[in-house]
Design an enzyme around this catalytic site. Structure first.
Site, mmCIF file in Angstrom:
data_model
loop_
_atom_site.group_PDB
_atom_site.id
_atom_site.type_symbol
_atom_site.label_atom_id
_atom_site.label_comp_id
_atom_site.label_asym_id
_atom_site.label_seq_id
_atom_site.Cartn_x
_atom_site.Cartn_y
_atom_site.Cartn_z
ATOM 1 N N TYR A 115 -1.400 -1.078 10.525
ATOM 2 C CA TYR A 115 -1.587 -1.377 9.103
ATOM 3 C C TYR A 115 -0.435 -0.805 8.277
ATOM 4 O O TYR A 115 0.146 -1.508 7.438
ATOM 5 C CB TYR A 115 -2.917 -0.801 8.630
ATOM 6 C CG TYR A 115 -3.197 -1.010 7.158
ATOM 7 C CD1 TYR A 115 -3.718 -2.220 6.702
ATOM 8 C CD2 TYR A 115 -2.938 -0.006 6.227
ATOM 9 C CE1 TYR A 115 -3.977 -2.416 5.351
ATOM 10 C CE2 TYR A 115 -3.191 -0.196 4.880
ATOM 11 C CZ TYR A 115 -3.706 -1.397 4.449
ATOM 12 O OH TYR A 115 -3.958 -1.586 3.095
ATOM 13 N N SER A 132 0.849 -1.192 0.000
ATOM 14 C CA SER A 132 0.000 0.000 0.000
ATOM 15 C C SER A 132 0.881 1.238 0.000
ATOM 16 O O SER A 132 2.021 1.210 0.491
ATOM 17 C CB SER A 132 -0.924 0.004 1.222
ATOM 18 O OG SER A 132 -1.556 1.267 1.366
#
Length: 373
Positions: A246, A233
């Site tokens: 995350y 990401s």
């Protein structure tokens, strides 16, 4: 004569969710990415540039004229950049390997829904050999309908991955394409995040990659061919408030990808094992549903289909590479070299540290305690 009953099994059809949403104004679809995409096939494309030169010559424009010189110089510049890009990719990634989907065995983690589900369904429709590893249970009827074999497995558990790997080899054969897509998010502040939360996020988002690589990579090295897709990401470069676990788990995947490439380059059978790193911005999936970007023009929410299309293109061409989109994500590494004050201004304008809270996805104990006090 009575008509015979059809033996075709009816498949229920359902319109995509986008059809149920109200139409956006026309300028909503005008983004920087769209403009650059159009320019890349027109003003910045070598073929188009040389066509312009030929058009000028068709009008008997002398070579000495200023417009002819500018057109030729621009065409040569675009051609030079294009040729440099081709040689740079070949030097970095080597020659592409041959890919025949009928001979490939594709393993996708977290492939029931979202981006992984889209990739699994696409390969399933093309009658490829697909094995999906997911904690969600899928019925045999749905598995047959989608043309995919589903194995209920927690990829964060090494023993479960090894057990399922033996079943995949027995059912389909040794895996040759691994798409590490499984991921979860726990949107909490650092002080509200428990040890269990952090462990669960890292088990699914990071440790699962180590488990699948240790399990499936030996099969690829033995057959001397394979493709490994690492789905990370853009937050792995940025970090964000309320997404510490995350973002940290995704940052680890960037380092893992580069380490994997380095080790494969040193392995005698690693030349035809390709690696693809995927670092998308915000996608329109359930994981970040309701989160809005500060500017749809500069930072649009990208559709999983666009990301999947680029992954499929690289995988089926047998190439290594990176899938980074939208456009701002390609330059996000430059963000780290900006002065600290400029970085603070950019973060504040972008809203990266407040987007999760504004979307109502954060469960904050601290805020509740402060209000009660």
């Amino acid at each position: 004569m009575e008509p015979r009953e059809s033996k075709l099994r009816p498949i229920p059809a359902q319109f995509p969710k986008s059809f149920t949403k109200p139409d956006e104004p026309w300028h909503h679809y005008l983004t920087l990415d769209l403009i650059v995409y159009v320019l890349s096939y027109t003003l910045f494309h070598p073929w188009t540039c040389w066509i312009l030169v030929l058009c000028l010559r068709a009008q008997y424009t002398p070579y000495g004229n200023i417009e002819m010189r500018i057109a030729m110089a621009w065409a040569m510049l675009m051609s030079g950049i294009g040729i440099f890009g081709i040689f740079s990719d070949r030097f970095a990634y080597g020659r592409p390997r041959e890919v025949d989907l009928s001979e490939e065995v594709i393993v996708i983690t977290g492939g029931v829904e979202g981006l992984g589900g889209l990739l699994a369904d696409t390969y399933g429709m093309r009658h490829a050999n697909v094995a999906v590893l997911d904690t969600k249970k899928v019925s045999d009827e749905e598995s047959e309908e989608r043309g995919v074999l589903f194995y209920q497995c927690d990829v964060g558990d090494a023993e479960q991955v090894e057990r399922v790997a033996r079943e995949i080899v027995e059912d389909l054969g040794p895996p040759t394409i691994l798409i590490n897509n499984a991921g979860i998010v726990r949107p909490k502040s650092i002080l509200d995040t428990t040890a269990s939360d952090v462990e669960q996020v890292f088990r699914t988002n990071t440790l699962s990659h180590f488990h699948t690589l240790r399990t499936f990579l030996p099969h690829m090295l033995e057959s001397r061919r394979g493709t490994i897709v690492t789905i990370s990401s853009v937050l792995g470069h940025l970090g964000a408030a309320h997404l510490s676990s995350y973002a940290a788990s995704k940052a680890a995947l960037h380092a893992l990808h580069h380490s994997l490439r380095a080790e494969l380059a040193q392995h005698p059978h690693g030349a035809d094992i390709k690696t693809i790193l995927v670092s998308p911005g915000q996608m329109s999936t359930k994981m970040f549903e309701g989160v809005k970007t500060p500017s749809n023009f500069l930072a649009p929410v990208i559709a999983p289909t666009d990301v999947a299309k680029e992954i499929l293109r690289l995988v089926e061409r047998g190439e290594s590479g990176e899938v980074v989109m939208p456009l701002y994500a390609r330059w996000i590494s430059v963000f780290g070299v900006l002065p600290a004050g400029v970085q603070k201004v950019v973060r504040r304008l972008s809203g990266v540290d407040t987007a999760i809270q504004r979307a109502g996805l954060v469960k904050e104990k601290m805020v509740a305690a402060e209000k009660s006090g």
